[in-house]
Design an enzyme around this catalytic site. Sequence first.
Site, short mmCIF file in Angstrom:
data_model
loop_
_atom_site.label_atom_id
_atom_site.label_comp_id
_atom_site.label_asym_id
_atom_site.label_seq_id
_atom_site.Cartn_x
_atom_site.Cartn_y
_atom_site.Cartn_z
N HIS A 135 -9.92 48.34 -3.00
CA HIS A 135 -8.49 48.60 -3.17
C HIS A 135 -7.74 47.28 -3.01
CE1 HIS A 135 -4.49 49.90 -2.71
NE2 HIS A 135 -4.44 49.74 -1.41
N CYS A 186 -3.77 55.26 -0.37
CA CYS A 186 -4.49 54.22 -1.14
C CYS A 186 -5.98 54.52 -1.31
CB CYS A 186 -4.31 52.86 -0.48
SG CYS A 186 -2.60 52.34 -0.44
N ASN A 192 -0.07 45.88 -4.93
CA ASN A 192 -0.78 47.07 -4.45
C ASN A 192 -0.27 48.28 -5.23
OD1 ASN A 192 -1.65 49.32 -3.03
ND2 ASN A 192 -1.18 48.49 -1.01
#
Length: 329
Positions: free
Chosen positions: A256, A116, A286
């Site tokens: 993020h 990520c 996500n």
Amino acid sequence: MQLNQRASITGIGSYLPSKILTNYDLEKMVDTSDDWIIQRTGIKERRIVENGEITSDLATQASLRAMEDAGVSPKDIDMIITSTSTPDHIFPSTSCYIQQKIGAIKAGTCDILAACAGFIYAMSIGQSLVNSGAMKTVLVVGAECLSKIIDYTDRTTCVLFGDGAGAVIIQGSGTLHEILSSSLAADGSQADVLIVPGGGSKNPASLETIQQRMHYIQFKGKEVFKLAINNMRNLIIETAEKNGFKLSDIDLIIPHQSNLRIIEATMEKIGLPMEKVFVNIEKYGNTSSASIPIAIDEARKEGRLSEGALVMLVAFGGGLTWGSSVIRW
Ligand code: UT7
């Protein structure tokens, strides 16, 4: 070669597949509820590829939009760096397919794997290539088809993730949207808390790895949750100190998008209001390394990036890896 170029973001683009997977859809697939998902994550829906769409397809659409935004033609691109945990194949790199699809025949290509936090890693390399004068125009992409590595019978993971892509063009073209600094960090001792255990050299694909569902994302959610908040908090504070500004000087944090509660807790810990953070997790979940470039694109479209604004990008993910970038918009 011209030394000491000031690496700047001259174009941005994003692309989301059109199919929407809502919390209500997931209620029919696993033992979960719209209420639980919203309260624990902030996510209402996410995008999912269909009809054979793959990571390089999403990446190509985002790249073409970033190139148009920057006024860059395919032959101008010197390098393509793609951050992805869901490449088209183990090799060659997904960047090779993007190169072919956009016609960037002069570009070098490579992929970055930092989960990520990958887009921050990829952007930092692009920034360095431009700052050093080694390259003039770098295409940095974050693209994921996470739906391909999600176990849709596992309610602890399948509610979180979605597909998408974002891209930026970095050039040494001036003072607007300049990337002032990047910081990268990792803690490999925690490598197993967020992992796809099957399909690599340790557990190559076999009937057994497939039966044990090892090709899907597995994580220790609670551990990642706590580590994410503490590491992002520390990183934001350290980044501000390193760049010589106060936290209150930050105009916008683009984090993020992993979990709304992680973002809210981080903002509380650094003492900044939620107005100073960009959030779009409710729409996309996500999307790992795609989440930050998608968010930059949307923040700009929503008028959240005014000229001269001090913007901090911050990400945390599997590896563990984390990183930040500071941009003077
Ligand atoms: O970008 C970095 C990657 N991001 C991550 O790895 C995510 C980090 N972790 C998280 O976001 C959160 O830990 C989760 C969203 C995964 C879980 O939230 P939580 O508040 O930590 O929930 P929990 O794991 O403590 O579970 C609470 C309860 C449990 O039931 P019991 O034991 O209290 O009866 C779970 O079994 O919620 C249950 N549960 C669910 N219930 C409905 C877990 N998943 C679900 C679900 N729907 N999808």
